[in-house]
Design an enzyme around this catalytic site. Sequence first.
Site, PDB file in Angstrom:
ATOM      1  CB  CYS A 105      51.467  14.179  12.058  1.00 54.30           C
ATOM      2  SG  CYS A 105      50.519  13.626  13.493  1.00 54.30           S
ATOM      3  CG  HIS A 130      55.692  15.011  14.181  1.00 45.82           C
ATOM      4  ND1 HIS A 130      54.934  16.054  13.693  1.00 45.82           N
ATOM      5  CD2 HIS A 130      54.824  14.146  14.760  1.00 45.82           C
ATOM      6  CE1 HIS A 130      53.655  15.829  13.976  1.00 45.82           C
ATOM      7  NE2 HIS A 130      53.566  14.686  14.615  1.00 45.82           N
ATOM      8  CD  GLU A 175      57.288  18.249  12.146  1.00 47.15           C
ATOM      9  OE1 GLU A 175      57.743  17.198  11.666  1.00 47.15           O
ATOM     10  OE2 GLU A 175      56.132  18.339  12.608  1.00 47.15           O
TER      11      GLU A 175
END
Lengths: 95, 221
Positions: free
Chosen positions: B84, B190, B192
């Site tokens: 990002c 994302h 994560e």
Amino acid sequence: MRARVLVRPKAGILDPQGQAVERALPALGFGGVANVRVGRMIELDVDDPDRLPEMCERLLSNPLVEEYEIVESVGAEAPVGAEAMGAEVAQEARP
Amino acid sequence: MKFGIVRFPGSCDDVDALLAAQRVGEAVMLWHADSDLQGVDAVIVPGGFSYGDYLRAGAIARFAPMMEEVAEFARDGGLVLGICNGFQVLCEAGLLPGALLPNISLRFVCRQVRLDVMSEYSPFTRACPLGEPLSIPVKHTTGRYYAPEHGLADTQVLLRYAPGENPNGSDRDIAGVCNESGNVFGLMPHPEHAVDPLTGSSDGLAIFESIRAHVADRVVA
């Protein structure tokens, strides 16, 4: 020296902000408007205007997607909004 | 193996990146103003709003002292993952081709998207299950990827939004790209945030697992 840098999306880069403005103007009765591009303006005092292109290339614009235009406002022209910023600033900008 | 996560003022996904990396290996935080990579095997430039994203997303963060180290690490073949805002920083730094522009909708978008994995050989996607799309969230306002036709080979596109899923108007549905040598990778979604079924999906783990597997192979070799 007071300088002005105009940054706008390069030709061929889709500009949704410009499109939104282009749609909004006719809604207010302003017909006959086309090819609106929205960019930004940066005003700055610089000691060495020769370094402006490098500043534009490295930070003020992203040359891949934006084009820039340097306006060196050396004449009697005071920077836009200088009045609002106080007479002192406007004074400095004059030769 | 050891991951290093670069923390800038304004980073906000740094802790999630650290916790995700810790599921497959060791991980340490790297402060933006330091210039010691602490011997990490891979660097993650996380999401957020580095330096407030004043001017343009990622434009100022790339001048951080730690980013100079990251650039050198990348030149030496080290693995660098930008997520990002991290992707935006790597593009601004010239470590990845292209640029990220405001979403075509001009709105913040936050939702789960399906991603098609375009390569099974990349150090960043080798552990992804073949032919199965990944379900990973996006959350951004400036995620419309643009690269000039000639500036990006098809083989550099590692992730695409699945048909009909493009959340931001990205060129050619591109969600993630790598550099020519394949050791620097950036993506808008994302991974994560998708490492535990509790929060909807654990598909993001495959990205971290890929990096671990690649580093492990390199050590053996």
